[in-house]
Design a protein around this motif. Structure first.
Motif, PDB file in Angstrom:
ATOM      1  N   PHE A 158     -24.452  41.892 -19.028  1.00  0.00           N
ATOM      2  CA  PHE A 158     -25.340  41.388 -17.987  1.00  0.00           C
ATOM      3  C   PHE A 158     -25.933  40.030 -18.374  1.00  0.00           C
ATOM      4  CE2 PHE A 158     -26.198  46.106 -16.948  1.00  0.00           C
ATOM      5  CZ  PHE A 158     -24.989  46.183 -16.272  1.00  0.00           C
ATOM      6  N   MET A 159     -25.136  39.258 -19.097  1.00  0.00           N
ATOM      7  CA  MET A 159     -25.520  37.904 -19.488  1.00  0.00           C
ATOM      8  C   MET A 159     -24.607  36.879 -18.827  1.00  0.00           C
ATOM      9  SD  MET A 159     -26.305  38.056 -23.572  1.00  0.00           S
ATOM     10  CE  MET A 159     -27.288  39.370 -24.300  1.00  0.00           C
ATOM     11  N   SER A 160     -25.122  35.664 -18.726  1.00  0.00           N
ATOM     12  CA  SER A 160     -24.312  34.545 -18.266  1.00  0.00           C
ATOM     13  C   SER A 160     -23.396  34.081 -19.389  1.00  0.00           C
ATOM     14  CB  SER A 160     -25.210  33.378 -17.837  1.00  0.00           C
ATOM     15  OG  SER A 160     -26.021  33.734 -16.743  1.00  0.00           O
ATOM     16  N   SER A 161     -22.347  33.361 -19.029  1.00  0.00           N
ATOM     17  CA  SER A 161     -21.397  32.801 -19.992  1.00  0.00           C
ATOM     18  C   SER A 161     -21.293  31.301 -19.779  1.00  0.00           C
ATOM     19  CB  SER A 161     -20.009  33.428 -19.817  1.00  0.00           C
ATOM     20  OG  SER A 161     -20.065  34.824 -19.982  1.00  0.00           O
ATOM     21  N   VAL A 162     -21.340  30.554 -20.883  1.00  0.00           N
ATOM     22  CA  VAL A 162     -21.237  29.095 -20.785  1.00  0.00           C
ATOM     23  C   VAL A 162     -19.773  28.656 -20.764  1.00  0.00           C
ATOM     24  CG1 VAL A 162     -23.436  28.705 -21.943  1.00  0.00           C
ATOM     25  CG2 VAL A 162     -21.329  28.822 -23.308  1.00  0.00           C
ATOM     26  N   GLY A 163     -19.560  27.373 -20.477  1.00  0.00           N
ATOM     27  CA  GLY A 163     -18.233  26.802 -20.613  1.00  0.00           C
ATOM     28  C   GLY A 163     -17.580  26.361 -19.326  1.00  0.00           C
ATOM     29  N   PHE A 164     -16.278  26.090 -19.453  1.00  0.00           N
ATOM     30  CA  PHE A 164     -15.488  25.597 -18.328  1.00  0.00           C
ATOM     31  C   PHE A 164     -14.793  26.743 -17.596  1.00  0.00           C
ATOM     32  CE2 PHE A 164     -15.805  21.685 -20.816  1.00  0.00           C
ATOM     33  CZ  PHE A 164     -16.073  20.769 -19.809  1.00  0.00           C
ATOM     34  N   TYR A 165     -14.805  26.632 -16.289  1.00  0.00           N
ATOM     35  CA  TYR A 165     -14.158  27.609 -15.409  1.00  0.00           C
ATOM     36  C   TYR A 165     -13.271  26.878 -14.404  1.00  0.00           C
ATOM     37  CZ  TYR A 165     -17.991  30.827 -16.767  1.00  0.00           C
ATOM     38  OH  TYR A 165     -18.904  31.606 -17.458  1.00  0.00           O
ATOM     39  N   LEU A 166     -12.276  27.604 -13.895  1.00  0.00           N
ATOM     40  CA  LEU A 166     -11.562  27.190 -12.692  1.00  0.00           C
ATOM     41  C   LEU A 166     -11.975  28.126 -11.574  1.00  0.00           C
ATOM     42  CD1 LEU A 166      -7.847  26.402 -13.640  1.00  0.00           C
ATOM     43  CD2 LEU A 166      -9.550  24.819 -12.702  1.00  0.00           C
ATOM     44  N   THR A 167     -12.264  27.553 -10.416  1.00  0.00           N
ATOM     45  CA  THR A 167     -12.546  28.402  -9.261  1.00  0.00           C
ATOM     46  C   THR A 167     -11.240  28.977  -8.721  1.00  0.00           C
ATOM     47  OG1 THR A 167     -12.396  26.576  -7.659  1.00  0.00           O
ATOM     48  CG2 THR A 167     -14.558  27.008  -8.672  1.00  0.00           C
ATOM     49  N   GLY A 183     -12.534  32.103 -16.438  1.00  0.00           N
ATOM     50  CA  GLY A 183     -13.118  31.475 -17.611  1.00  0.00           C
ATOM     51  C   GLY A 183     -12.025  30.875 -18.474  1.00  0.00           C
ATOM     52  N   MET A 184     -12.171  29.620 -18.857  1.00  0.00           N
ATOM     53  CA  MET A 184     -11.117  28.889 -19.557  1.00  0.00           C
ATOM     54  C   MET A 184     -11.374  28.701 -21.046  1.00  0.00           C
ATOM     55  SD  MET A 184      -9.086  28.468 -17.015  1.00  0.00           S
ATOM     56  CE  MET A 184      -7.902  27.235 -17.562  1.00  0.00           C
ATOM     57  N   ASP A 185     -12.519  29.152 -21.525  1.00  0.00           N
ATOM     58  CA  ASP A 185     -12.856  29.030 -22.944  1.00  0.00           C
ATOM     59  C   ASP A 185     -12.811  30.409 -23.597  1.00  0.00           C
ATOM     60  OD1 ASP A 185     -13.345  26.225 -23.063  1.00  0.00           O
ATOM     61  OD2 ASP A 185     -15.305  26.519 -22.128  1.00  0.00           O
ATOM     62  N   ASP A 186     -11.821  30.613 -24.446  1.00  0.00           N
ATOM     63  CA  ASP A 186     -11.502  31.937 -24.956  1.00  0.00           C
ATOM     64  C   ASP A 186     -12.684  32.732 -25.495  1.00  0.00           C
ATOM     65  OD1 ASP A 186      -8.879  31.732 -24.293  1.00  0.00           O
ATOM     66  OD2 ASP A 186      -8.188  31.109 -26.266  1.00  0.00           O
ATOM     67  N   LYS A 187     -13.480  32.166 -26.351  1.00  0.00           N
ATOM     68  CA  LYS A 187     -14.554  32.919 -26.998  1.00  0.00           C
ATOM     69  C   LYS A 187     -15.824  33.008 -26.164  1.00  0.00           C
ATOM     70  CE  LYS A 187     -14.788  30.474 -30.736  1.00  0.00           C
ATOM     71  NZ  LYS A 187     -15.253  30.037 -32.085  1.00  0.00           N
ATOM     72  N   TYR A 188     -15.891  32.257 -25.084  1.00  0.00           N
ATOM     73  CA  TYR A 188     -17.161  32.116 -24.382  1.00  0.00           C
ATOM     74  C   TYR A 188     -17.195  32.670 -22.964  1.00  0.00           C
ATOM     75  CZ  TYR A 188     -18.093  29.119 -28.344  1.00  0.00           C
ATOM     76  OH  TYR A 188     -18.255  28.650 -29.622  1.00  0.00           O
ATOM     77  N   ASN A 189     -16.090  32.612 -22.240  1.00  0.00           N
ATOM     78  CA  ASN A 189     -16.135  33.078 -20.849  1.00  0.00           C
ATOM     79  C   ASN A 189     -14.817  33.660 -20.352  1.00  0.00           C
ATOM     80  OD1 ASN A 189     -14.471  30.839 -20.354  1.00  0.00           O
ATOM     81  ND2 ASN A 189     -16.156  29.581 -19.570  1.00  0.00           N
ATOM     82  N   SER A 190     -13.917  33.970 -21.271  1.00  0.00           N
ATOM     83  CA  SER A 190     -12.578  34.423 -20.881  1.00  0.00           C
ATOM     84  C   SER A 190     -12.580  35.771 -20.162  1.00  0.00           C
ATOM     85  CB  SER A 190     -11.666  34.494 -22.117  1.00  0.00           C
ATOM     86  OG  SER A 190     -12.234  35.338 -23.106  1.00  0.00           O
ATOM     87  N   ASN A 191     -13.668  36.511 -20.227  1.00  0.00           N
ATOM     88  CA  ASN A 191     -13.745  37.802 -19.535  1.00  0.00           C
ATOM     89  C   ASN A 191     -14.371  37.697 -18.149  1.00  0.00           C
ATOM     90  OD1 ASN A 191     -12.566  39.484 -21.525  1.00  0.00           O
ATOM     91  ND2 ASN A 191     -14.478  39.482 -22.689  1.00  0.00           N
ATOM     92  N   SER A 254     -15.112  23.629 -27.129  1.00  0.00           N
ATOM     93  CA  SER A 254     -14.080  23.800 -26.115  1.00  0.00           C
ATOM     94  C   SER A 254     -12.973  22.788 -26.327  1.00  0.00           C
ATOM     95  CB  SER A 254     -14.665  23.617 -24.713  1.00  0.00           C
ATOM     96  OG  SER A 254     -13.641  23.617 -23.733  1.00  0.00           O
ATOM     97  N   ASN A 255     -11.746  23.224 -26.143  1.00  0.00           N
ATOM     98  CA  ASN A 255     -10.608  22.310 -26.186  1.00  0.00           C
ATOM     99  C   ASN A 255     -10.710  21.250 -25.099  1.00  0.00           C
ATOM    100  OD1 ASN A 255      -9.408  23.700 -28.308  1.00  0.00           O
ATOM    101  ND2 ASN A 255      -8.261  25.048 -26.944  1.00  0.00           N
ATOM    102  N   TYR A 256     -11.450  21.558 -24.031  1.00  0.00           N
ATOM    103  CA  TYR A 256     -11.575  20.635 -22.914  1.00  0.00           C
ATOM    104  C   TYR A 256     -12.639  19.564 -23.143  1.00  0.00           C
ATOM    105  CZ  TYR A 256      -8.755  24.230 -20.764  1.00  0.00           C
ATOM    106  OH  TYR A 256      -7.750  25.127 -20.501  1.00  0.00           O
TER     107      TYR A 256
END
Length: 278
Positions: A158-167, A183-191, A254-256
């Motif tokens: 129930f937390m927010s995730s930082v990083g880059f996303y694609l809509t 979510g495009m950043d594996d450790k941060y928002n991939s789920n 992030s790789n990005y």
């Protein structure tokens, strides 16, 4: 002359497969004034077969970022140059990898270091250099009270995730029109997809709620928007545009966020056609 060479963006497209949301309250949904630019100093060997040095391409990129920032009046609208520059570096790296839609030139930025009572989401048209939306946005209930202080990529956190996303695609669910996010950043928002982290409208995201409670209401991790603007925002940014969520996450990488590759990609696209004319 070089610094005047800033051309229109050309975007690429990549298809994705989607998984259904697995948790969250909407788990039952159906599928479906001017500032100076800091200098980027990361060295790189140019991959562009032309007469431009990396320093020249870097200067053009810095001017590109600064031009959009000032033309869109982003400082007055509350978006810091540093956060915007990071988002635009990511945008050009996404573009380099043909990840984003060729039909849209928008980028969405969320700055979760700001109070939830502030308008901390911006959608910017990079072609027209205008802010399309600047609005409130909620963070997850376990991420903090008024400010977002903790982030997670774990299901049911129930937390927010930082990083880059694609809509991704839209669908209609418990919250009406909603927008899936990859979510495009594996450790941060991939789920994000299996956690059902989506953009949707919510009645607890409003100026009235802030007046009553001193802060916004909170989601189960979704960047929820005011109901009166959510549909317009969703329709403007759906289908492969970049979302960057910035937060007080000291270890975020992030790789990005590689400025050297973004500079070289920008130069390759926007400057190569004019090199022979200089």
């Amino acid at each position: 002359m070089l610094r005047a060479v800033l051309s229109t963006l050309t975007l690429g497209l990549l298809s994705f497969s989607f998984t259904l949301p697995a948790d969250g309250v909407h788990a039952d949904v159906l599928p479906s004034t001017a500032v100076k630019a800091p200098v980027i100093t990361t060295p790189v060997t140019s991959t562009m077969p032309d007469r431009l040095t990396f320093a020249e391409k870097q200067a053009a990129f810095n001017d590109h970022v600064l031009d959009i920032y000032n033309s869109a009046d982003l400082q007055r609208k509350g978006l810091s140059f540093d956060v915007f520059q990071k988002a635009l570096i990511g945008f050009h790296n996404f573009k380099k990898n043909n990840l984003i839609s060729p039909s849209k030139s928008v980028i969405t930025v969320v700055d979760f270091t700001k109070s939830s009572s502030q308008k901390r989401l911006w959608t910017i048209d990079l072609h027209s250099k205008k802010v399309l939306f600047n609005t409130l946005v909620a963070h997850g209930r376990n991420t903090g009270g008024d400010k977002a202080v903790k982030f997670s990529n774990q299901p049911n956190s129930f937390m927010s995730s930082v990083g880059f996303y694609l809509t991704n695609q839209t669908y209609y669910g418990k919250h009406g029109l909603s927008l899936r996010l990859s979510g495009m950043d594996d450790k941060y928002n991939s789920n994000a997809l299996p956690r059902a982290i989506v953009i949707h409208g919510a009645d607890y995201v409003s100026e009235a709620f802030v007046k009553r409670n001193g802060r916004l209401g909170r989601s189960l991790g979704c960047p929820a928007l005011p109901q009166e603007v959510s549909k317009d925002v969703i329709n403007a940014i759906k289908d492969k545009t970049v979302l960057y969520i910035h937060g007080a996450e000291k270890n975020y990488t992030s790789n990005y966020l590689n400025p050297a590759t973004a500079v070289d990609a920008f130069a390759l696209e926007t400057l190569s056609s004019t090199v022979s004319k200089i």
